[in-house]
Write an enzyme that holds these catalytic residues in place. Structure first.
Site, PDB file in Angstrom:
ATOM      1  N   ARG A  73       0.834  -1.202   0.000  1.00 22.60           N
ATOM      2  CA  ARG A  73       0.000   0.000   0.000  1.00 22.60           C
ATOM      3  C   ARG A  73       0.871   1.255   0.000  1.00 22.60           C
ATOM      4  NH1 ARG A  73      -1.380  -0.221   6.192  1.00 22.60           N
ATOM      5  NH2 ARG A  73      -3.061  -1.502   5.484  1.00 22.60           N
ATOM      6  N   GLY A  74       0.206   2.397  -0.245  1.00 18.90           N
ATOM      7  CA  GLY A  74       0.962   3.640  -0.404  1.00 18.90           C
ATOM      8  C   GLY A  74       1.172   3.835  -1.899  1.00 18.90           C
ATOM      9  N   ALA A  75       0.899   5.052  -2.393  1.00 16.78           N
ATOM     10  CA  ALA A  75       0.807   5.274  -3.835  1.00 16.78           C
ATOM     11  C   ALA A  75       2.033   4.795  -4.634  1.00 16.78           C
ATOM     12  CB  ALA A  75       0.504   6.746  -4.096  1.00 16.78           C
TER      13      ALA A  75
ATOM     14  N   ARG B  66      -7.526  -0.599  -6.868  1.00 16.59           N
ATOM     15  CA  ARG B  66      -7.733   0.575  -6.014  1.00 16.59           C
ATOM     16  C   ARG B  66      -7.828   1.819  -6.919  1.00 16.59           C
ATOM     17  NH1 ARG B  66      -4.378   1.049  -0.667  1.00 16.59           N
ATOM     18  NH2 ARG B  66      -6.245   2.221  -0.119  1.00 16.59           N
TER      19      ARG B  66
ATOM     20  N   GLN C  44      -2.354   3.438   9.769  1.00 11.93           N
ATOM     21  CA  GLN C  44      -1.042   3.389   9.107  1.00 11.93           C
ATOM     22  C   GLN C  44       0.016   4.172   9.878  1.00 11.93           C
ATOM     23  OE1 GLN C  44      -3.943   3.931   7.539  1.00 11.93           O
ATOM     24  NE2 GLN C  44      -3.940   3.186   5.442  1.00 11.93           N
TER      25      GLN C  44
ATOM     26  N   ASP D  32      -1.691  10.731  -2.794  1.00  8.84           N
ATOM     27  CA  ASP D  32      -2.107   9.617  -3.657  1.00  8.84           C
ATOM     28  C   ASP D  32      -2.419  10.073  -5.071  1.00  8.84           C
ATOM     29  OD1 ASP D  32      -2.806   8.730  -0.738  1.00  8.84           O
ATOM     30  OD2 ASP D  32      -2.542   6.936  -1.956  1.00  8.84           O
TER      31      ASP D  32
ATOM     32  N   ASN E 277      -5.034  12.665  -0.385  1.00 12.06           N
ATOM     33  CA  ASN E 277      -4.184  11.844   0.479  1.00 12.06           C
ATOM     34  C   ASN E 277      -5.100  11.179   1.499  1.00 12.06           C
ATOM     35  OD1 ASN E 277      -1.527  10.895   1.263  1.00 12.06           O
ATOM     36  ND2 ASN E 277      -1.745  12.139   3.093  1.00 12.06           N
ATOM     37  N   LYS E 278      -4.528  10.406   2.378  1.00 14.63           N
ATOM     38  CA  LYS E 278      -5.309   9.637   3.351  1.00 14.63           C
ATOM     39  C   LYS E 278      -6.327  10.505   4.083  1.00 14.63           C
ATOM     40  CE  LYS E 278      -5.190   6.121   3.882  1.00 14.63           C
ATOM     41  NZ  LYS E 278      -6.149   5.262   3.131  1.00 14.63           N
TER      42      LYS E 278
HETATM   43  O1  MRU Z   1      -4.684   3.382   1.850  1.00 16.53           O
HETATM   44  P1  MRU Z   1      -3.194   3.461   1.797  1.00 16.53           P
HETATM   45  O2  MRU Z   1      -2.520   2.909   3.017  1.00 16.53           O
HETATM   46  O3  MRU Z   1      -2.623   2.899   0.512  1.00 16.53           O
HETATM   47  O4  MRU Z   1      -2.916   5.030   1.784  1.00 16.53           O
HETATM   48  C1  MRU Z   1      -1.620   5.521   1.823  1.00 16.53           C
HETATM   49  C2  MRU Z   1      -1.560   6.995   1.838  1.00 16.53           C
HETATM   50  O5  MRU Z   1      -2.549   7.697   1.784  1.00 16.53           O
HETATM   51  C3  MRU Z   1      -0.210   7.624   1.816  1.00 16.53           C
HETATM   52  O6  MRU Z   1      -0.144   8.727   2.673  1.00 16.53           O
HETATM   53  C4  MRU Z   1       0.078   8.084   0.402  1.00 16.53           C
HETATM   54  O7  MRU Z   1      -0.080   7.011  -0.487  1.00 16.53           O
HETATM   55  C5  MRU Z   1       1.404   8.663   0.278  1.00 16.53           C
HETATM   56  S1  MRU Z   1       2.577   7.384   0.058  1.00 16.53           S
HETATM   57  C6  MRU Z   1       4.125   7.832  -0.077  1.00 16.53           C
END
Ligand code: MRU
Length: 341
Positions: free
Chosen positions: A45-47, A88, A197, A238, A248-249
């Site tokens: 996970r994470g972009a 996603r 997270q 993201d 973002n989250k």
């Molecule tokens: O749902 P997730 O855990 O994939 O979300 C992650 C985030 O929102 C991060 O902050 C974002 O992807 C930045 S990653 C370097």
């Protein structure tokens, strides 16, 4: 160093991020189906990390296609792209990586075996480039952090660290660089409901590297700012629209509002692969809605009475005017200037 996606012995090894911090486990991925499931279930996970995983997923899918006919191969590769693209919706790095792999396949001359070889090299390149990109972002971030005090207390949200990228991190990359240069006093990490997270992943990464970290619940950020505990906020992204609006989250938007109210700089750190110039503003960014279970259940415990409804958007959009600068691998820019870079 933490590397969440590693090519090893003809398969992809992923650090299982659903088990951290209690258990460090590595999952071996051998097919595009397995990769799609790993992205959907947030093992990875994470972009940027999702983009890297999707690059390898495309190669694994290509490897599974048994034909020597070029057109038939490209037809089946499109199906692999559809499968991975359905996992996603918000992080644009997923689609960026899939499209890069598709275009590479279309533009590579020679046999199907030649194309497969070039696809493997491209997946490796996506991984290596992201690592270099994150290190460059860390350096650029250092230049825009407040000059005083000498040692800063930074606040971050979610996980934008090594685990969310090829390694090093975006926002947490800036934090790592600040720590390396003796400019960091402490990191405050929002726990980041509902998937935690911040509490689970950001805190784990900091502990691995000896970076002093204080975990707070999301609703404590304003209080910490009012008490003068925070000098700047740094978050990841993201998807960033052409005007600088940033998805973002969930919870990032409210953090930006309270930072503005306290005159605290609010930075977004993200690579160009997270910028979607096709979208003029953030209202066009698709927001993933996840299972309500994430809100009402912790382990085996149900938190709420039956009969209530839930709404569980996984991301929100922070308007560009609340963002001090967007830190990229090419430098830090005011959000409105991204389109011209
Ligand atoms: O749902 P997730 O855990 O994939 O979300 C992650 C985030 O929102 C991060 O902050 C974002 O992807 C930045 S990653 C370097």
């Amino acid at each position: 160093m933490i590397y969440p996606v590693v090519w090893q012995n003809n398969s992809v090894c992923l650090i299982d991020q659903t088990r951290l911090p209690n258990e460090y486990a590595v999952v071996e991925i051998n097919s595009s189906q397995e990769m799609a499931r790993a992205i959907k279930t947030m093992i990875v996970r994470g972009a940027p990390a999702i983009g890297v995983a999707a690059g390898y997923g495309m190669y694994l899918g290509a490897r599974e296609i048994e034909t020597s006919d070029r057109q038939e191969f490209l037809y089946h590769l499109d199906k692999v792209a559809e499968l991975l693209g359905s996992t996603r919706p918000t992080a644009v790095n997923l689609f960026w990586a899939i499209n890069r792999m598709l275009k590479t396949a279309q533009n590579t001359p020679g046999t199907v075996e030649d194309i497969k070889q070039v696809l493997w090299q491209t997946a490796q390149a996506i991984n290596n480039e992201d690592l270099q990109t994150c290190q460059a972002m860390g350096d650029h971030g250092l230049k825009v952090l407040p000059k005083s005090p000498a040692k800063l207390t930074l606040l971050t949200h979610c996980n934008a660290g090594a685990l969310a990228t090829a390694g090093y991190g975006t926002a947490l990359g800036v934090v790592r660089s600040a720590w390396r240069e003796g400019r960091l006093e402490r990191l405050y990490a929002d726990e980041t409901r509902p998937r935690l997270q911040g509490a689970k992943l950001t805190a784990w990464e900091c502990v691995q590297e000896g970076i002093p970290v204080t975990v707070i619940t999301d609703n404590m950020a304003a209080h910490c700012m009012q008490r003068g505990l925070i000098h700047a906020v740094v978050v990841g992204a993201d998807r960033i629209a052409a005007n600088g609006d940033t998805a973002n989250k969930i919870g990032t938007y409210s953090l930006a509002i309270v930072a503005k109210a306290h005159n605290i700089p609010f930075f977004v750190a993200a690579p160009f692969s997270t910028i979607d110039l096709a979208l003029s503003d953030g209202s066009q960014i698709p927001i993933e809605e996840r299972n309500p279970e994430e809100i009402y259940q912790v382990g085996d415990t149900i938190l709420t009475p039956s009969g209530v409804e839930f709404y569980n958007p996984a991301f929100d959009v922070t308007p560009a005017e609340l963002i001090t600068a967007i830190i990229t691998e090419k430098g830090a820019f005011p959000p409105g200037e991204l389109g011209g870079v």
